[in-house]
Scaffold this motif. Structure first.
Motif, mmCIF file in Angstrom:
data_model
loop_
_atom_site.group_PDB
_atom_site.id
_atom_site.type_symbol
_atom_site.label_atom_id
_atom_site.label_comp_id
_atom_site.label_asym_id
_atom_site.label_seq_id
_atom_site.Cartn_x
_atom_site.Cartn_y
_atom_site.Cartn_z
ATOM 1 N N GLN A 1 52.347 32.021 48.449
ATOM 2 C CA GLN A 1 53.688 32.412 48.022
ATOM 3 C C GLN A 1 54.603 31.198 47.912
ATOM 4 N N GLN A 2 54.474 30.265 48.862
ATOM 5 C CA GLN A 2 55.306 29.066 48.813
ATOM 6 C C GLN A 2 54.961 28.206 47.596
ATOM 7 N N LEU A 3 53.676 28.073 47.301
ATOM 8 C CA LEU A 3 53.258 27.323 46.111
ATOM 9 C C LEU A 3 53.828 27.965 44.839
ATOM 10 N N PHE A 4 53.761 29.300 44.788
ATOM 11 C CA PHE A 4 54.281 30.055 43.645
ATOM 12 C C PHE A 4 55.779 29.793 43.485
ATOM 13 N N ASN A 5 56.502 29.838 44.606
ATOM 14 C CA ASN A 5 57.945 29.592 44.558
ATOM 15 C C ASN A 5 58.258 28.146 44.200
ATOM 16 N N ASP A 6 57.510 27.214 44.770
ATOM 17 C CA ASP A 6 57.739 25.793 44.491
ATOM 18 C C ASP A 6 57.522 25.468 43.016
ATOM 19 N N ASP A 7 56.537 26.129 42.401
ATOM 20 C CA ASP A 7 56.263 25.893 40.984
ATOM 21 C C ASP A 7 57.234 26.645 40.077
ATOM 22 N N ALA A 8 58.093 27.465 40.671
ATOM 23 C CA ALA A 8 59.095 28.249 39.929
ATOM 24 C C ALA A 8 58.456 28.985 38.754
ATOM 25 N N VAL A 9 57.397 29.728 39.060
ATOM 26 C CA VAL A 9 56.654 30.457 38.033
ATOM 27 C C VAL A 9 57.519 31.544 37.395
ATOM 28 N N THR A 10 58.262 32.240 38.215
ATOM 29 C CA THR A 10 59.177 33.262 37.706
ATOM 30 C C THR A 10 60.531 33.092 38.371
ATOM 31 N N LEU A 11 61.555 33.474 37.682
ATOM 32 C CA LEU A 11 62.902 33.449 38.226
ATOM 33 C C LEU A 11 63.443 34.865 38.185
ATOM 34 N N LEU A 12 63.821 35.380 39.339
ATOM 35 C CA LEU A 12 64.352 36.736 39.393
ATOM 36 C C LEU A 12 65.801 36.737 38.927
ATOM 37 N N LEU A 13 66.086 37.553 37.937
ATOM 38 C CA LEU A 13 67.436 37.625 37.398
ATOM 39 C C LEU A 13 68.270 38.690 38.089
ATOM 40 N N TYR A 14 67.612 39.686 38.633
ATOM 41 C CA TYR A 14 68.314 40.754 39.338
ATOM 42 C C TYR A 14 67.344 41.470 40.271
ATOM 43 N N HIS A 15 67.902 42.267 41.139
ATOM 44 C CA HIS A 15 67.092 43.045 42.087
ATOM 45 C C HIS A 15 67.568 44.485 42.040
ATOM 46 N N THR A 16 66.648 45.390 41.814
ATOM 47 C CA THR A 16 66.970 46.809 41.833
ATOM 48 C C THR A 16 66.332 47.422 43.064
ATOM 49 N N PRO A 17 67.142 47.883 44.004
ATOM 50 C CA PRO A 17 66.544 48.500 45.197
ATOM 51 C C PRO A 17 65.940 49.860 44.854
ATOM 52 N N PHE A 18 64.841 50.176 45.497
ATOM 53 C CA PHE A 18 64.173 51.452 45.270
ATOM 54 C C PHE A 18 64.303 52.287 46.539
ATOM 55 N N THR A 19 64.924 53.432 46.409
ATOM 56 C CA THR A 19 65.083 54.338 47.539
ATOM 57 C C THR A 19 64.215 55.562 47.305
ATOM 58 N N THR A 20 63.452 55.931 48.313
ATOM 59 C CA THR A 20 62.588 57.097 48.209
ATOM 60 C C THR A 20 62.807 57.981 49.430
ATOM 61 N N PHE A 21 63.000 59.251 49.167
ATOM 62 C CA PHE A 21 63.114 60.230 50.246
ATOM 63 C C PHE A 21 61.849 61.069 50.229
ATOM 64 N N ILE A 22 61.361 61.411 51.420
ATOM 65 C CA ILE A 22 60.120 62.166 51.476
ATOM 66 C C ILE A 22 60.154 63.119 52.666
ATOM 67 N N ASN A 23 59.534 64.262 52.531
ATOM 68 C CA ASN A 23 59.479 65.276 53.565
ATOM 69 C C ASN A 23 58.687 64.769 54.769
ATOM 70 N N LYS A 24 59.043 65.200 55.967
ATOM 71 C CA LYS A 24 58.384 64.754 57.204
ATOM 72 C C LYS A 24 56.903 65.110 57.258
ATOM 73 N N ASN A 25 56.481 66.146 56.535
ATOM 74 C CA ASN A 25 55.062 66.540 56.612
ATOM 75 C C ASN A 25 54.187 65.801 55.593
ATOM 76 N N VAL A 26 54.751 64.859 54.860
ATOM 77 C CA VAL A 26 53.971 64.038 53.929
ATOM 78 C C VAL A 26 53.551 62.771 54.678
ATOM 79 N N ASN A 27 52.261 62.507 54.695
ATOM 80 C CA ASN A 27 51.700 61.380 55.441
ATOM 81 C C ASN A 27 50.922 60.451 54.510
#
Length: 79
Positions: free
Chosen positions: A34-60
């Motif tokens: 991961q550090q090598l990937f970041n050091d080489d600047a392979v991709t640049l993140l332009l934004y971050h979209t958080p993902f929220t998921t709700f799930i029932n307690k009986n789902v495992n």
């Protein structure tokens, strides 16, 4: 990787990590990749979209990876 990124050290570490039985050593290898990937600047993140998921307690066994994909491979419902 779809970017066309080539890094000989990362390739070497990926192969070694695939057969490493010690979880701590494998984690260290992936952290270095991961550090090598970041050091080489392979991709640049332009934004971050958080993902929220709700799930029932009986789902495992359900989980969501950081990219937002829903993984149902080991999902089951308890009664």
């Amino acid at each position: 990787i779809h970017s066309g990124w080539v890094n000989d050290r990362a390739i070497e570490l990926t192969k070694a990590a695939a057969i490493e039985l010690d979880p701590e050593k494998r984690c260290e290898m992936y952290a270095e990749i991961q550090q090598l990937f970041n050091d080489d600047a392979v991709t640049l993140l332009l934004y971050h979209t958080p993902f929220t998921t709700f799930i029932n307690k009986n789902v495992n066994g359900f989980y969501q990876i950081p990219l937002g994909w829903l993984v149902f491979k080991s999902t089951w419902i308890s009664e």
